[in-house]
Motif scaffolding. Structure first.
Motif, PDB file in Angstrom:
ATOM      1  N   SER A 220       0.828  -1.206   0.000  1.00 22.72           N
ATOM      2  CA  SER A 220       0.000   0.000   0.000  1.00 22.72           C
ATOM      3  C   SER A 220       0.863   1.258   0.000  1.00 22.72           C
ATOM      4  CB  SER A 220      -0.927   0.002   1.212  1.00 22.72           C
ATOM      5  OG  SER A 220      -0.178  -0.077   2.413  1.00 22.72           O
ATOM      6  N   GLY A 221       0.253   2.375  -0.403  1.00 25.12           N
ATOM      7  CA  GLY A 221       0.955   3.651  -0.462  1.00 25.12           C
ATOM      8  C   GLY A 221       0.792   4.434   0.826  1.00 25.12           C
ATOM      9  N   PRO A 222       1.348   5.644   0.880  1.00 17.77           N
ATOM     10  CA  PRO A 222       1.279   6.459   2.103  1.00 17.77           C
ATOM     11  C   PRO A 222      -0.134   6.899   2.435  1.00 17.77           C
ATOM     12  CG  PRO A 222       2.229   7.723   0.288  1.00 17.77           C
ATOM     13  CD  PRO A 222       2.128   6.313  -0.184  1.00 17.77           C
ATOM     14  N   GLU A 223      -0.449   6.867   3.721  1.00 20.00           N
ATOM     15  CA  GLU A 223      -1.740   7.359   4.203  1.00 20.00           C
ATOM     16  C   GLU A 223      -1.783   8.879   4.087  1.00 20.00           C
ATOM     17  OE1 GLU A 223      -4.229   5.539   5.171  1.00 20.00           O
ATOM     18  OE2 GLU A 223      -3.306   3.558   5.343  1.00 20.00           O
ATOM     19  N   PHE A 224      -2.988   9.443   4.113  1.00 17.04           N
ATOM     20  CA  PHE A 224      -3.133  10.898   3.941  1.00 17.04           C
ATOM     21  C   PHE A 224      -2.451  11.669   5.067  1.00 17.04           C
ATOM     22  CE2 PHE A 224      -5.627  14.911   4.179  1.00 17.04           C
ATOM     23  CZ  PHE A 224      -5.273  15.409   2.938  1.00 17.04           C
ATOM     24  N   TRP A 225      -2.534  11.157   6.303  1.00 16.55           N
ATOM     25  CA  TRP A 225      -1.912  11.872   7.412  1.00 16.55           C
ATOM     26  C   TRP A 225      -0.391  11.878   7.284  1.00 16.55           C
ATOM     27  CZ3 TRP A 225       1.635   9.630  10.661  1.00 16.55           C
ATOM     28  CH2 TRP A 225       1.684   8.234  10.723  1.00 16.55           C
ATOM     29  N   VAL A 226       0.149  10.848   6.650  1.00 14.32           N
ATOM     30  CA  VAL A 226       1.598  10.795   6.406  1.00 14.32           C
ATOM     31  C   VAL A 226       1.987  11.873   5.400  1.00 14.32           C
ATOM     32  CG1 VAL A 226       3.480   9.389   5.505  1.00 14.32           C
ATOM     33  CG2 VAL A 226       1.724   8.338   6.944  1.00 14.32           C
ATOM     34  N   ILE A 227       1.186  12.023   4.359  1.00 14.61           N
ATOM     35  CA  ILE A 227       1.458  13.041   3.340  1.00 14.61           C
ATOM     36  C   ILE A 227       1.430  14.438   3.959  1.00 14.61           C
ATOM     37  CG2 ILE A 227       0.624  14.078   1.191  1.00 14.61           C
ATOM     38  CD1 ILE A 227      -0.520  11.337   0.439  1.00 14.61           C
ATOM     39  N   ILE A 228       0.424  14.692   4.791  1.00 14.88           N
ATOM     40  CA  ILE A 228       0.285  16.019   5.412  1.00 14.88           C
ATOM     41  C   ILE A 228       1.467  16.333   6.315  1.00 14.88           C
ATOM     42  CG2 ILE A 228      -1.058  17.388   7.051  1.00 14.88           C
ATOM     43  CD1 ILE A 228      -3.560  16.063   5.987  1.00 14.88           C
ATOM     44  N   THR A 229       1.814  15.410   7.208  1.00  8.97           N
ATOM     45  CA  THR A 229       2.889  15.680   8.166  1.00  8.97           C
ATOM     46  C   THR A 229       4.238  15.848   7.476  1.00  8.97           C
ATOM     47  OG1 THR A 229       3.084  13.286   8.552  1.00  8.97           O
ATOM     48  CG2 THR A 229       1.781  14.562  10.130  1.00  8.97           C
ATOM     49  N   CYS A 230       4.498  15.047   6.444  1.00 12.31           N
ATOM     50  CA  CYS A 230       5.767  15.163   5.720  1.00 12.31           C
ATOM     51  C   CYS A 230       5.836  16.477   4.944  1.00 12.31           C
ATOM     52  CB  CYS A 230       5.943  13.990   4.762  1.00 12.31           C
ATOM     53  SG  CYS A 230       6.234  12.412   5.602  1.00 12.31           S
ATOM     54  N   ALA A 231       4.713  16.871   4.374  1.00  7.75           N
ATOM     55  CA  ALA A 231       4.668  18.146   3.646  1.00  7.75           C
ATOM     56  C   ALA A 231       4.942  19.313   4.585  1.00  7.75           C
ATOM     57  CB  ALA A 231       3.306  18.307   2.971  1.00  7.75           C
ATOM     58  N   LEU A 232       4.347  19.282   5.762  1.00  7.85           N
ATOM     59  CA  LEU A 232       4.554  20.355   6.743  1.00  7.85           C
ATOM     60  C   LEU A 232       5.989  20.381   7.250  1.00  7.85           C
ATOM     61  CD1 LEU A 232       1.242  20.085   8.807  1.00  7.85           C
ATOM     62  CD2 LEU A 232       1.900  21.942   7.264  1.00  7.85           C
ATOM     63  N   ALA A 233       6.575  19.210   7.470  1.00  3.16           N
ATOM     64  CA  ALA A 233       7.936  19.132   8.003  1.00  3.16           C
ATOM     65  C   ALA A 233       8.956  19.716   7.029  1.00  3.16           C
ATOM     66  CB  ALA A 233       8.293  17.677   8.326  1.00  3.16           C
TER      67      ALA A 233
END
Length: 394
Positions: A220-233
């Protein structure tokens, strides 16, 4: 140690790496527009941060390369434990910060790959790495992409100078100076491209951790919360930490003309965006440096300082094996058990704090804070620099 605690530690460390990636690579997008006066430093960094944030949401192909390609999956899922991923991140962060401190040309991306590979080999053997993916998605793009970007930048610069050729020098200078406004668009495109490629690498690491711990299905691919937190970081890192590198822009970039900058940034962005779509995990540092060198050679009378270019290339080559060694050492310590994980954590924090303390005490100059893209510009001897050298000899 409880699995949940380990997973939380890995995620926190991965996000910190994402943060360091942001401030380590800020100059990749905004070096040339600041040098040519197209954007003011504070505006440039803020714009880069916002576009890094946006770019992180555009694709997840690179994240899938890391989470489901680089490390092999067996019948029971990924063949390495979250503790090994933790060790790999330690290797990546330590090498990333060391190269930032001493101004060594390096790639945050290759530091991450090296750390993960070194730790994975120690934890599960050489067979755990999918070398076909490593070669096709990481190594070959690392060799080809800077050359392609440099060639495109070379041609684009030649075209820009040919189109704007005028009889009057003053008129010529004024027309070419208008490329400065185009740089606002082209540098923004680079920042956007940086988000689409580099933020995804951390998404892939976190996803790999969740799969390895059984908290997410294999493949499976990245979850939405993973995308958000990585983008913010990565966006926060871009905004907060780029000044140590940006302060040195005047040293190596003073001879970059607006037409060159526009050509370099456009070719960099095009190369990275195309590679992100194909799932190639590129180093934005290497692509941007290749573009700058290519655009420099596009100016009539320019030549390459091969010794300087060689040092830049050597720094690139060192990154993956050096971070792999650090990651492997950290993995050996983790192999002791829960105590090893604590030792790695304490040692990693100590190294990080020490590096930041040293960075605050030392003056920033061209020897200890030279950005990778900045270094690439001085690998090209421009006509102006050649004339100065001839006068000095006389």
């Amino acid at each position: 140690m409880d699995l949940t605690v380990v997973v939380v530690l890995v995620i926190a460390l991965a996000l910190f790496f994402d943060f360091t990636n942001g401030f380590h690579d800020t100059a990749n997008a905004m070096a040339t527009p600041i040098a040519t006066g197209a954007l003011k430093p504070k505006v440039a960094v803020a714009l880069a941060a916002v576009l890094n944030l946006v770019g992180a949401f555009l694709s997840t192909e690179v994240a899938k390369t890391i989470s489901g390609g680089l490390i092999k999956e067996g019948d029971g899922g990924v063949q390495i434990l979250p503790e090994m991923i933790f060790a790999g991140l330690i290797g990546a962060i330590v090498w990333n910060l060391l190269t930032w401190l001493f101004g060594l040309p390096s790639s945050s991306s290759h530091a991450l790959f090296g750390g993960l590979i070194g730790a994975a080999v120690v934890g599960a053997g050489f067979g755990v790495v999918d070398y076909s993916v490593l070669v096709s998605k990481v190594i070959l793009p690392a060799l080809v992409a800077p050359l392609v970007a440099g060639l495109v930048a070379f041609v684009a610069t030649r075209l820009a100078y040919a189109i704007t050729r005028m009889p009057s020098d003053s008129t010529q200078s004024g027309v070419r100076g208008r490329f400065r406004y185009g740089q606002i668009f082209s540098s923004s495109l680079v920042a956007l491209a940086h988000g689409t490629n580099d933020a995804q690498k951390t998404m892939g690491v976190i996803t790999l951790t969740l799969i390895a711990s059984g908290l997410q299905p294999t493949g499976s691919g990245p979850e939405f919360w993973v995308i958000i937190t990585c983008a913010l970081a990565i966006a926060l890192g871009t905004y907060m930490g780029g000044w140590r590198i940006i302060r040195t822009l005047g040293a190596g970039l003073t001879e970059v003309k607006p037409a060159q900058g526009f050509a370099a940034e456009t070719s960099t962005a095009a190369t990275i965006l195309a590679s992100s779509h194909l799932g190639f995990a590129l180093s934005t540092t290497q692509v941007a440096s290749g573009s700058v060198i290519g655009s420099g050679l596009g100016r009539k009378g320019a030549s390459v300082r091969w010794r300087t270019a060689g040092r830049i290339g050597l720094g690139w080559l060192m990154t993956l094996p050096a971070s792999a060694i650090v990651g492997a050492l950290a993995a050996l310590v983790v192999g002791i058990g829960p105590v090893g994980l604590v030792i790695d954590l304490v040692a990693g924090v100590a190294v990080i704090v020490t590096i930041f303390v040293i960075s605050r005490r030392n003056n920033v100059d061209s020897k200890n804070a030279l950005s990778e893209v900045d270094a690439a510009t001085i690998a090209v001897r421009t006509p102006k620099a050649t004339r100065r050298k001839r006068k000095a000899v006389k």
